[in-house]
Motif scaffolding. Structure first.
Motif, short mmCIF file in Angstrom:
data_model
loop_
_atom_site.label_atom_id
_atom_site.label_comp_id
_atom_site.label_asym_id
_atom_site.label_seq_id
_atom_site.Cartn_x
_atom_site.Cartn_y
_atom_site.Cartn_z
N UNK A 34 39.96 36.53 39.57
CA UNK A 34 38.61 36.49 39.00
C UNK A 34 37.90 37.83 39.17
N UNK A 35 38.14 38.52 40.28
CA UNK A 35 37.55 39.85 40.48
C UNK A 35 38.06 40.83 39.41
N UNK A 36 39.36 40.78 39.12
CA UNK A 36 39.94 41.65 38.10
C UNK A 36 39.38 41.29 36.72
N UNK A 99 30.72 49.41 42.04
CA UNK A 99 30.86 48.26 42.94
C UNK A 99 32.18 47.53 42.72
N UNK A 100 32.67 47.55 41.50
CA UNK A 100 33.88 46.79 41.17
C UNK A 100 35.14 47.65 41.14
N UNK A 101 34.98 48.96 40.98
CA UNK A 101 36.14 49.82 40.79
C UNK A 101 36.31 50.81 41.94
N UNK A 102 37.55 50.98 42.34
CA UNK A 102 37.88 51.98 43.34
C UNK A 102 37.87 53.36 42.69
N UNK A 103 38.38 53.44 41.47
CA UNK A 103 38.44 54.69 40.73
C UNK A 103 38.14 54.38 39.27
N UNK A 104 37.34 55.23 38.65
CA UNK A 104 36.98 55.04 37.24
C UNK A 104 37.21 56.36 36.51
N UNK A 105 38.08 56.32 35.50
CA UNK A 105 38.37 57.52 34.73
C UNK A 105 37.24 57.78 33.74
N UNK A 124 40.78 48.61 40.00
CA UNK A 124 39.94 47.58 40.60
C UNK A 124 40.28 47.43 42.08
N UNK A 125 39.25 47.29 42.86
CA UNK A 125 39.41 47.04 44.29
C UNK A 125 39.32 45.53 44.51
N UNK A 126 40.47 44.90 44.79
CA UNK A 126 40.49 43.45 45.00
C UNK A 126 40.29 43.14 46.48
N UNK A 127 39.55 42.06 46.77
CA UNK A 127 39.22 41.77 48.17
C UNK A 127 40.41 41.40 49.05
N UNK A 128 41.39 40.69 48.49
CA UNK A 128 42.51 40.22 49.31
C UNK A 128 43.82 40.85 48.87
N UNK A 129 43.78 42.03 48.29
CA UNK A 129 44.99 42.67 47.77
C UNK A 129 46.04 42.92 48.83
#
Length: 135
Positions: A34-36, A99-105, A124-129
């Protein structure tokens, strides 16, 4: 008096523990998916807004000096101005996207004729990756 031990005694606890582990894995996977999904929607919305903003980047020289432009036709676009307007639009939305992305091009803006296309990519930075990599 002699008590007879049941060989299946305690098997319910093992089943409950197994089902709990499976349920927890499904919950963790559902949260990550759902985060993705929500990040993808936010990125799509930002790209759409950037394309709308970039479509305002008309070629003013051709509008005012060009004899070939007639009433009722689509306005000609300036590629450089449209790309700059798309970048500005994304920069305005970057605090929300961060807030949602670790890296954005940076946005890839393409102007073909009278159409603006904005493509974006991000990680995307997922909480439980990290937990899912162990499973």
């Amino acid at each position: 008096m002699r008590v007879i031990e049941d060989p299946e005694r305690g098997s319910v606890a093992v089943l409950i523990l197994g089902f709990t582990a499976i349920a927890m894995a499904l919950i963790v996977a559902g949260i990550d998916v759902s985060k993705v999904f929500l990040a993808e929607r936010a990125l799509s919305s930002a790209a759409d807004a950037a394309a709308v903003d970039a479509a305002q980047g008309v070629d003013t020289d051709r509008i005012y000096d060009g004899p070939d432009l007639r009433c009722g036709e689509s306005l000609p676009l300036d590629s450089a101005r449209a790309a700059a307007m798309a970048r500005e639009s994304i920069q305005e939305r970057s605090p929300d996207l961060a807030q949602a992305f670790r890296r954005l091009d940076p946005p890839d803006t393409t102007v073909t004729g009278r159409t603006v296309t904005v493509a974006m990519r991000g990680e995307v930075q997922v909480p439980f990756g990290r937990i899912l990599t162990f499973l």
